[in-house]
Scaffold this motif. Structure first.
Motif, PDB file in Angstrom:
ATOM      1  N   ARG A 170     -64.964  31.723  72.832  1.00  0.00           N
ATOM      2  CA  ARG A 170     -65.036  30.287  72.521  1.00  0.00           C
ATOM      3  C   ARG A 170     -66.418  29.735  72.873  1.00  0.00           C
ATOM      4  O   ARG A 170     -66.992  28.946  72.120  1.00  0.00           O
ATOM      5  CB  ARG A 170     -63.963  29.527  73.311  1.00  0.00           C
ATOM      6  N   LEU A 171     -66.944  30.143  74.028  1.00  0.00           N
ATOM      7  CA  LEU A 171     -68.279  29.675  74.426  1.00  0.00           C
ATOM      8  C   LEU A 171     -69.350  30.183  73.473  1.00  0.00           C
ATOM      9  O   LEU A 171     -70.261  29.436  73.089  1.00  0.00           O
ATOM     10  CB  LEU A 171     -68.578  30.135  75.861  1.00  0.00           C
ATOM     11  N   LEU A 172     -69.244  31.461  73.086  1.00  0.00           N
ATOM     12  CA  LEU A 172     -70.227  32.036  72.170  1.00  0.00           C
ATOM     13  C   LEU A 172     -70.136  31.395  70.783  1.00  0.00           C
ATOM     14  O   LEU A 172     -71.168  31.163  70.132  1.00  0.00           O
ATOM     15  CB  LEU A 172     -70.010  33.542  72.072  1.00  0.00           C
ATOM     16  N   THR A 173     -68.927  31.081  70.341  1.00  0.00           N
ATOM     17  CA  THR A 173     -68.742  30.411  69.049  1.00  0.00           C
ATOM     18  C   THR A 173     -69.409  29.042  69.048  1.00  0.00           C
ATOM     19  O   THR A 173     -70.124  28.674  68.093  1.00  0.00           O
ATOM     20  CB  THR A 173     -67.244  30.262  68.734  1.00  0.00           C
ATOM     21  N   LEU A 174     -69.182  28.278  70.104  1.00  0.00           N
ATOM     22  CA  LEU A 174     -69.802  26.956  70.202  1.00  0.00           C
ATOM     23  C   LEU A 174     -71.318  27.064  70.282  1.00  0.00           C
ATOM     24  O   LEU A 174     -72.043  26.281  69.647  1.00  0.00           O
ATOM     25  CB  LEU A 174     -69.257  26.217  71.428  1.00  0.00           C
ATOM     26  N   SER A 175     -71.806  28.039  71.034  1.00  0.00           N
ATOM     27  CA  SER A 175     -73.261  28.207  71.192  1.00  0.00           C
ATOM     28  C   SER A 175     -73.928  28.541  69.861  1.00  0.00           C
ATOM     29  O   SER A 175     -74.948  27.942  69.485  1.00  0.00           O
ATOM     30  CB  SER A 175     -73.556  29.295  72.227  1.00  0.00           C
ATOM     31  N   LEU A 176     -73.360  29.516  69.138  1.00  0.00           N
ATOM     32  CA  LEU A 176     -73.928  29.905  67.846  1.00  0.00           C
ATOM     33  C   LEU A 176     -73.857  28.773  66.836  1.00  0.00           C
ATOM     34  O   LEU A 176     -74.784  28.573  66.041  1.00  0.00           O
ATOM     35  CB  LEU A 176     -73.206  31.138  67.310  1.00  0.00           C
TER      36      LEU A 176
END
Length: 358
Positions: free
Chosen positions: A261-267
């Protein structure tokens, strides 16, 4: 390929029960009509719309001193026909996996009704996520999206796609749309239908949005990331059904879920919020497929953030429910152990009294 469930009762033709029992045969016949249409010149032009990928564009690429033609594809309304055909293929594959794999395992394991439905769901989704994750990862590597993250927004709009990427999106839309008629074919309970509709709608809206808005590179990377985590969850659930003591997979999944979830938001923020915001080509241009305006960017980010927040909320509720169940299970075990200890204590006291009398 004909698929029939063994049943002694023969329901009336075209009744609901008849359609449900023989839906794979019926859909196979419909798909076969499109394939047979390729054999005749009169119908081949129509059949091609359903079976092959449309909107081919050939561009000459310079490789040294020679020019090599390279085929690319863009999206259009004709893709709806192709999505429909591969939705039929998904229904057939669903029936094959169900009858020749999952049903045989169910007969051996003797699951309860609740576990039976969950096992079927995880079995179907595990096969799909494994296939889609592997296929998507191969496209990501071939397009160098990991080694060159700037390509996620550089050169936008990405209106032209290689064949593998376009066909991937067509198959993804076909699969998730096939789950709608499966609600009828699988006799899903009425109370479970709203949850399934929300689940399917989120997939269709996000995949179609990335496809139409020419955010196909970002969408592909996020799909592979999400599918990998979901694959781990459903495989862990299948292992749990075979042996309830094996729960390590859920712990690994919980950690990766939060990281995903964090990586999705970051990208998403990096690509849409910074990359496209600073791109040279700004403005709305439907002819070139450019949707790089602030309204679209804000809408895309709002949709992604809302979905991630919704998933985290569901995740937290799932974890809390799981911890409550484990706590209740431990309490019930302690209650069972307490009477046995008291009986053993009473028995020991009786022996002591008997010895004293003697």
């Amino acid at each position: 390929m004909g698929i029939r469930k063994k049943n002694n009762k023969n329901p009336p033709v075209l009744s609901h029960e008849f359609v449900i029992q023989n839906h794979a045969d019926i859909v196979s016949c419909v798909a076969m009509v499109f394939l047979l249409g390729l054999m005749f010149e009169v119908t081949s032009k129509v059949a091609v719309l359903f079976i092959t990928v449309q909107y081919n564009v050939t561009i000459s690429a310079n490789e040294g001193s020679e020019e090599t033609p390279v085929n690319f594809f863009h999206h259009g309304l004709k893709d709806l026909a192709t999505v429909f055909f591969y939705m039929l293929v998904a229904i057939i594959m669903h029936a094959i996996i169900q009858e020749y794999v999952l049903d045989k395992i169910n007969r051996k394991m003797h699951f309860s009704k609740t576990k039976h439905s969950k096992f079927n769901e995880s079995g179907q989704l595990s096969a799909f996520y494994l296939f889609s994750c592997g296929w998507g990862a191969s496209i990501v590597l071939s397009e160098n999206l990991l080694s060159n993250p700037v390509s996620l927004w550089e050169g936008y709009p990405h209106a032209l796609m290689p064949f593998q990427m376009k066909f991937y999106y067509i198959c993804q839309l076909g699969y998730w749309l096939h789950t709608l008629p499966e609600l009828y074919f699988q006799k899903i309970k009425k109370e479970d239908i709203p949850r399934q509709l929300v689940y399917v709608s989120l997939y269709v809206v996000h995949i179609a949005g990335a496809y139409i808005l020419n955010l196909n590179r970002l969408g592909l990377v996020l799909l592979v990331l999400h599918y990998f985590v979901e694959l781990l969850f459903h495989v862990s659930r299948l292992i749990y059904f075979s042996n309830e003591e094996r729960q390590t997979g859920f712990t690994v999944w919980a950690i990766l879920f939060v990281l995903a979830r964090l990586l999705t938001l970051s990208l998403s923020v990096l690509t849409v919020g910074f990359g496209l915001a600073g791109a040279e080509q700004q403005g709305l241009d439907l002819t070139t497929g450019n949707f790089n305006v602030i309204f679209v960017r804000v809408t895309v980010l709002a949709a992604i953030c809302t979905t991630q927040a919704f998933m985290m909320w569901k995740f937290i509720n799932f974890q809390l429910r799981r911890w409550r169940e484990q706590a209740q299970l431990q309490q019930s075990l302690k209650k069972k152990q307490a009477p046995s200890k008291s009986k053993a204590k009473n028995k020991a006291n009786g022996v002591i009294v008997l010895v004293l009398h003697l």
